[in-house]
Scaffold this active site. Structure first.
Site, PDB file in Angstrom:
ATOM      1  N   ASP A   1       0.860  -1.186   0.000  1.00 12.71           N
ATOM      2  CA  ASP A   1       0.000   0.000   0.000  1.00 12.71           C
ATOM      3  C   ASP A   1       0.893   1.232   0.000  1.00 12.71           C
ATOM      4  O   ASP A   1       1.774   1.377   0.858  1.00 12.71           O
ATOM      5  CB  ASP A   1      -0.903   0.010   1.229  1.00 12.71           C
ATOM      6  CG  ASP A   1      -1.987  -1.058   1.160  1.00 12.71           C
ATOM      7  OD1 ASP A   1      -2.019  -1.808   0.162  1.00 12.71           O
ATOM      8  OD2 ASP A   1      -2.796  -1.140   2.101  1.00 12.71           O
TER       9      ASP A   1
ATOM     10  N   ASP B   1     -15.160  -2.848  -1.610  1.00  7.94           N
ATOM     11  CA  ASP B   1     -14.757  -2.576  -0.232  1.00  7.94           C
ATOM     12  C   ASP B   1     -16.018  -2.344   0.589  1.00  7.94           C
ATOM     13  O   ASP B   1     -16.835  -1.490   0.239  1.00  7.94           O
ATOM     14  CB  ASP B   1     -13.861  -1.346  -0.178  1.00  7.94           C
ATOM     15  CG  ASP B   1     -12.662  -1.470  -1.120  1.00  7.94           C
ATOM     16  OD1 ASP B   1     -12.168  -2.595  -1.286  1.00  7.94           O
ATOM     17  OD2 ASP B   1     -12.237  -0.442  -1.680  1.00  7.94           O
TER      18      ASP B   1
END
Length: 240
Positions: A8, A129
């Site tokens: 990330d 998500d």
């Protein structure tokens, strides 16, 4: 089942967030490309990359870090975060990315997902998500009334390569994945499902593999950085 190590990216560094909150970032490596090389050296077959700044900005922000990873590794990589138009999709695929992940636009502009999946077969994934079963967008900052399964099923005939399902409340928390919800989604759609969020041990990976639904893979980040999950051992266990 494929294990996807996660990198990330925030401000050019490899970080992990807690519950997706940008102000709760832990920096694990100042050199994301070096981190990618380490994962590849351990035997990974894929890399999972996220441009966190891009997810909020709506356009690529950590492009330099992603390009360095692509230049220095030879395993396929998938990227999400800030990819919201065909020009950006084409640009990333031209630079050697194996798969783009479309999240926010899957809710806000589903026609783009269909167009991209048709234009680039096997190279477009949908990132779903969820917080409490509802889809969140724009870097998880905005919640919608769209149900996870409803969104996934809407792309059944679009030629999408995979669905990456993340339970936001499990992400970065080291509390285990939402196996029940992930398995339910995998059983509800024909599109391959990749589990994300909370994978924190070898036991978690085995539980996902043996959940009763066929999963394409699982993404793990913090556990690999913290040492709670040994990548080499995990890859061997999944092959076994």
């Amino acid at each position: 089942m494929i294990l996807y190590p996660a990198i990330d990216l925030k401000d050019g560094q490899a970080v992990r967030l807690l519950h997706g909150e940008m102000d709760k970032a832990t920096v694990f490596n100042d050199d994301p490309a070096a981190q990618a090389r380490a994962f590849v050296a351990a035997g990974c077959e894929w890399l999972h990359l996220v441009d966190l700044n891009g997810a909020f900005a709506g356009a690529p922000v950590n492009a330099a870090a992603v390009e360095a990873i692509l230049a220095e590794t030879r395993v396929p990589a998938q990227l999400g975060g800030g990819i919201r138009d065909m020009k950006t999709i084409e640009a990333w695929l031209d630079k050697g990315l194996a798969r783009v992940i479309l999240g926010t636009v899957a809710v806000e502009n589903p026609a783009l997902v269909r167009e991209a999946a048709a234009a680039f077969p096997g190279k477009v994934a949908v990132g779903i998500d969820a917080r409490n079963g509802r889809v969140a967008t724009r870097g998880w900052a905005e919640e919608t009334n769209v149900e996870v399964t409803e969104l996934a099923r809407s792309f059944e005939d679009a030629g999408v390569a995979a669905i990456i399902y993340t339970d936001i409340m499990r992400d970065g928390a080291m509390k285990g994945p939402n196996i029940e919800a992930t398995a339910a989604l995998a059983r509800a759609v024909a599109i391959p499902v990749i589990a994300s969020g909370g994978v924190s041990s070898l036991d978690d990976l085995i539980a996902l593999r043996d959940c009763g639904a066929e999963l394409n893979g699982a993404i793990s980040g913090r556990a690999l950085y913290d040492g709670a999950l040994d990548l080499g051992a995990a890859l061997q266990a999944l092959k076994g």
